[in-house]
Design an enzyme around this catalytic site. Sequence first.
Site, PDB file in Angstrom:
ATOM      1  N   ASP A 149       4.311  32.982  18.632  1.00 42.17           N
ATOM      2  CA  ASP A 149       2.877  32.969  18.319  1.00 42.17           C
ATOM      3  C   ASP A 149       2.639  32.029  17.154  1.00 42.17           C
ATOM      4  O   ASP A 149       3.490  31.900  16.259  1.00 42.17           O
ATOM      5  CB  ASP A 149       2.386  34.374  17.960  1.00 42.17           C
ATOM      6  CG  ASP A 149       2.463  35.334  19.138  1.00 42.17           C
ATOM      7  OD1 ASP A 149       2.190  34.902  20.265  1.00 42.17           O
ATOM      8  OD2 ASP A 149       2.789  36.517  18.927  1.00 42.17           O
ATOM      9  N   ASP A 183      -1.766  33.765  25.395  1.00 38.67           N
ATOM     10  CA  ASP A 183      -2.656  34.890  25.084  1.00 38.67           C
ATOM     11  C   ASP A 183      -4.121  34.485  25.249  1.00 38.67           C
ATOM     12  O   ASP A 183      -4.951  35.264  25.735  1.00 38.67           O
ATOM     13  CB  ASP A 183      -2.428  35.368  23.655  1.00 38.67           C
ATOM     14  CG  ASP A 183      -1.031  35.892  23.427  1.00 38.67           C
ATOM     15  OD1 ASP A 183      -0.445  36.442  24.380  1.00 38.67           O
ATOM     16  OD2 ASP A 183      -0.530  35.758  22.292  1.00 38.67           O
TER      17      ASP A 183
END
Length: 210
Positions: A149, A183
């Site tokens: 991330d 995401d």
Amino acid sequence: MNLKKSLLIIVLVLLVDQISKVYVKTNFVLGESIDVFTWFKILFIENEGAAWGTKLSDLLPISESAGKLVLTIFRLFAIFGIGYWLWDNIKKQSPRTLVLAVSLIFAGALGNIIDSVFYGMIFDESSNQVATLFSSEPYGKLFYGKVVDMLYFPLVDTSWPDWVPSLGGKSFRFFEPVFNIADTAISTGVGILIVFNKKAFPKPEKQTEG
């Protein structure tokens, strides 16, 4: 939307997602960040669990290793289910809005599965060093990779006023989660289904009696 357009969306999302992850992994130390704007940072973290970093071992009486394996296997089953849903919608010539949304969800889910399944085999550790791609000393093994991330949007970074009970003086940050392109694709697909629900799932027209 036909199969070719759906595949194009999936490939584009996967390319951007994986290129951004590999770049961050091979150029950032874990926890390192750079400011793009005051409200947007590239912050490298790794997620071993599900959404918001939740681990199955936090919820069930199992080890972290077993929880990670169960989660990865669940993701693999989920991607097959989403893939079938997408293929069925294209075959039935479902509304363009629905096919677009499911294509984004599939692409995002597949992007994170690539991390979970393969990254442990091809990268070494990112702690206190920049990771090496195709390392001879990988940090994990098949099915035990960590999701990368890096997108962080601290739109508000301040402290609670002193007069607020129990929270006074403590830091307040919005938006806190760190996420990735995959995401974003999943969230966008789900958002399309929610906002354009009537277009994605139109009610069949009632036939008038003649």
